[in-house]
Scaffold this active site. Structure first.
Site, short mmCIF file in Angstrom:
data_model
loop_
_atom_site.label_atom_id
_atom_site.label_comp_id
_atom_site.label_asym_id
_atom_site.label_seq_id
_atom_site.Cartn_x
_atom_site.Cartn_y
_atom_site.Cartn_z
CE LYS A 192 1.45 -26.43 0.61
NZ LYS A 192 2.12 -27.70 0.50
NE ARG A 238 6.35 -32.40 7.02
CZ ARG A 238 5.15 -32.08 6.53
NH1 ARG A 238 4.99 -30.96 5.86
NH2 ARG A 238 4.12 -32.87 6.71
CG HIS A 286 -5.49 -28.45 -0.25
ND1 HIS A 286 -4.47 -28.26 -1.16
CD2 HIS A 286 -5.04 -29.40 0.62
CE1 HIS A 286 -3.45 -29.03 -0.85
NE2 HIS A 286 -3.78 -29.74 0.23
CG ASP A 331 5.11 -26.29 2.64
OD1 ASP A 331 5.09 -27.01 3.64
OD2 ASP A 331 4.68 -26.64 1.53
CB SER A 361 2.63 -28.24 5.12
OG SER A 361 2.73 -28.49 3.76
N1 URA Z 1 0.19 -31.85 1.47
C1 URA Z 1 0.88 -30.72 1.77
O1 URA Z 1 0.83 -29.73 1.05
N2 URA Z 1 1.65 -30.73 2.87
C2 URA Z 1 1.72 -31.79 3.71
O2 URA Z 1 2.41 -31.71 4.69
C3 URA Z 1 1.01 -32.95 3.37
C4 URA Z 1 0.23 -32.94 2.25
#
Ligand code: URA
Length: 433
Positions: free
Chosen positions: A187, A168, A82, A161, A183
């Site tokens: 995931k 956010r 990621h 999220d 966050s």
């Molecule tokens: N990417 C994400 O998935 N979440 C965040 O809070 C910032 C970047």
């Protein structure tokens, strides 16, 4: 329990309990806590932070707000990577096939771009026919059969999220380490892979402005991953200028194909080799990074990495002829040369500004519902440390509509040219394990 009391506690910098965090996440996810209270709570976190313990609980509560994917039907170690996001970041399109060509299973769920940052799904969708909405069963079948799938994140994955991120985004509460860490990690943990390689970017084009902040974010995510038994590592990489030379969806896919062919930009290839070598060690495919590096270079040299990408595209119903013949990608109607007005060395090349220019050309979204033009973007001819003469091309704009002088000036504004020698910047600072 009342939300207003919990906001008050966080405002006064008290540590919250598991029950209190559970109340907040469940209440918000179920629609019992309104956006205005959640916004106040998120802002209190931005000011006062969260302890390690609170961050771990928050991640766990978010992770359990929806479906958790079980990939146990896929044989072997499943790896995931990621990136925290940047401009020109097509790493997944190169790294995924490279690692899969080495015999390691890549089961990846990716996201879309928003604002100045691009998203892997949008890039993939510039290949005609390619499907990214795939059922869980087909996802598992694909990874079992060909060793790689890159698909869209299911709507049932970490719904808390999805709601919190949208909130956010409009309440200036994105750039906060515990919120970003929970966050991303909720995931990644919900998508079921055994190992996670994070590419945490810092600099002008990234969420984290400094190397130190990026390291703190990486360390927080590694702790969360390890707490939940996942081998998690993080590359700390520089996003003060875009990665590679291409910005924009199909332009980036073409650059990814070139890189898999062994003829892509050096910075992109090096990042993929370094990150990939750790992924192979995480998967226990190789004993150390040196032997992993050799294996990765071999799959590029033999064409196996490119073949793997082609195989994935075909499996996901994309037209794989485009991979063997990138000339087939629809070209933008206009290609505008942006030429240097002064001689010297490129000292800075603002990634964010370029990401915004590409977005304004139609290559990105200002709001979630905007439709993307896959063929537009920018090709950089000069990057930091390069020398340029007056009249030499700095960058090419690929556009489908007339480009205003204002937008061209924005692109000029991304370049700072000085009359003394400038070193090429280091891309990867370190890999935290
Ligand atoms: N990417 C994400 O998935 N979440 C965040 O809070 C910032 C970047």
């Amino acid at each position: 329990m009342r939300m207003v009391d919990l906001i008050e506690l966080k405002k006064n910098n008290h540590e919250l309990t598991k029950e209190q965090i559970h109340f907040i996440i469940k209440g918000y996810n179920d629609g019992n806590i309104p956006d205005y209270q959640m916004s106040a709570f998120l802002m209190a976190i931005c000011f006062n932070g969260l302890s390690k313990h609170e961050t771990a609980i928050l991640t766990d509560e978010m992770l359990h707000s929806g479906e958790i994917i079980d990939l146990s039907e896929i044989a072997g170690v499943k790896v995931d990577k990621h990136s925290t996001g940047g401009v020109g970041d097509k790493t997944s399109l190169v790294l995924g096939p490279m690692v899969a060509a080495c015999g390691v299973k890549v089961a990846k769920m990716s996201g879309r771009g928003l604002g100045h940052t691009g998203g892997t799904l949008d890039k993939l969708e510039s290949i005609p026919g390619l499907q990214i909405q795939i059922s869980k069963d087909d996802f598992i079948k694909q990874v079992n059969e060909i060793g790689i799938a890159i698909i869209g994140q299911s709507a049932t994955l970490v719904p808390a999220d999805q709601k919190m991120y949208a909130l956010r985004d409009v309440t200036a509460t994105v750039d906060c380490i515990p919120l970003i860490a929970s966050s991303i990690m909720s995931k990644k943990l919900a998508s079921g892979s055994d190992t996670i390689l994070l590419d945490v970017k810092y600099g002008e084009g990234a969420f984290m402005q400094t190397k130190e902040e990026a390291k703190r974010l990486a360390q927080t995510m590694i702790e969360i991953g390890q707490h939940l038994g996942k081998d998690t590592r993080a590359a700390i990489s520089n996003m003060n200028q875009p990665l590679g030379k291409a910005i924009g969806n199909s332009l980036e896919v073409i650059e990814a194909i070139d890189t898999l062919n062994g003829s892509g930009p050096e910075d992109l290839l090096n990042l993929c080799l370094e990150a990939g070598s750790h992924m192979l060690v995480q998967a226990k495919k190789c004993k150390n990074e040196e032997s992993a590096l050799k294996m990765l270079k071999r799959v590029i040299d033999t064409g196996q990495a490119l073949d793997k990408f082609k195989e994935m595209v075909k499996y996901q119903h994309g037209n794989d002829e485009y991979i063997g013949n990138p000339e087939l990608f629809t070209k933008a109607k206009l290609i505008i040369e942006v030429k240097a007005k002064q001689a010297g060395y490129i000292q800075t090349l603002e990634a964010k500004t370029l990401g915004i220019v590409s977005m304004k050309l139609g290559g990105g979204r200002q709001t979630k519902d905007d439709v993307i033009d896959h063929s537009v973007g920018i090709i950089l001819n000069k990057k930091v440390g390069d020398q340029c003469k007056v009249g030499e091309v700095l960058a090419y704009i690929h556009a489908n509509n007339e480009v205003s002088d204002e937008l061209i000036n924005e692109l000029y504004g991304a370049y700072k040219i000085v009359d003394f020698f400038v070193e090429k910047p280091i891309l990867i600072d370190e890999i935290l394990v």
